[in-house]
Design a protein around this motif. Structure first.
Motif, short mmCIF file in Angstrom:
data_model
loop_
_atom_site.label_atom_id
_atom_site.label_comp_id
_atom_site.label_asym_id
_atom_site.label_seq_id
_atom_site.Cartn_x
_atom_site.Cartn_y
_atom_site.Cartn_z
N ASP A 109 -16.97 -2.98 8.34
CA ASP A 109 -16.78 -4.41 8.56
C ASP A 109 -15.77 -4.62 9.68
N THR A 110 -14.51 -4.78 9.35
CA THR A 110 -13.48 -4.96 10.38
C THR A 110 -13.03 -3.62 10.97
N LYS A 128 -20.85 -4.04 11.32
CA LYS A 128 -20.50 -5.32 11.93
C LYS A 128 -19.79 -5.02 13.25
N LEU A 161 -16.93 -5.69 14.79
CA LEU A 161 -15.54 -5.22 14.87
C LEU A 161 -15.39 -3.77 14.44
N GLN A 168 -20.72 -10.56 12.45
CA GLN A 168 -19.44 -10.44 11.76
C GLN A 168 -19.32 -11.42 10.60
#
Length: 173
Positions: free
Chosen positions: A111-112, A134, A136, A150
């Motif tokens: 994810d991040t 995602k 990032l 995102q």
């Protein structure tokens, strides 16, 4: 949207429900790509989300040495501060020459990138694979199958129960 904004993000983003059948197909597609990269000496699943894809990938690649690294980063509906609950075992660290060489790390989603960074620091030479990515977190992953935006919230099959869905014409999104 910044990474700190995303850490506070709840499930109001774009929904992306994934069925068991679809998830299994995506894991097999991931394995097909990983087969060209290996061989691998061991698989490390990032718990909890990485347990199911790691089991499928390990089965398909014939890998019997499986370990976990346990990092808590999500509550059921939002990201929280990272907590290392269980490190990678010393046997796997030694097997990967201390750097992760020949080791495959598997997770359901990047994810991040916060969890991926922690695990990458532990095993910088390991091959990192996720089913979904995602933007990032994508630069931290070596192999993935599907990229989503995102603001997408992936509903994994183990998080869902069967229920009636009203028709879209009735206002359901």
């Amino acid at each position: 949207m910044t990474a700190s904004d995303l850490s506070k993000q709840d499930r109001t983003g774009r929904p992306f429900p994934v069925s068991w059948d679809q998830f299994h197909r995506d894991c097999r597609a991931l394995t097909w790509r990983l087969n060209e990269v290996g061989p691998f000496k061991a698989v490390i699943a990032i718990t909890r989300g990485g347990l199911v894809p790691a089991a499928i990938v390990a089965r398909e690649l014939g890998i019997r040495v499986i370990d976990t690294v346990c990092i808590a980063s999500y509550d059921h509906d939002k990201q929280e501060a990272l907590q290392l609950l269980k490190p990678i075992s010393a046997d796997i660290v030694a097997l990967g020459a201390g750097t992760g060489e020949g080791v495959l790390i598997v997770d359901d989603l990047v994810d991040t990138g916060a969890t991926a960074r922690v695990v990458r620091d532990m095993m910088p030479a390991a091959h990192f694979a996720t089913v979904y990515a995602k933007p990032l977190g994508r630069p931290l992953v070596d192999t993935f199958i599907t990229e989503v935006s995102q603001d997408t919230w992936i509903y994994f099959p183990w998080d869902l129960g069967l229920s009636f869905q009203p028709p879209m014409k009735d206002g359901a999104g």
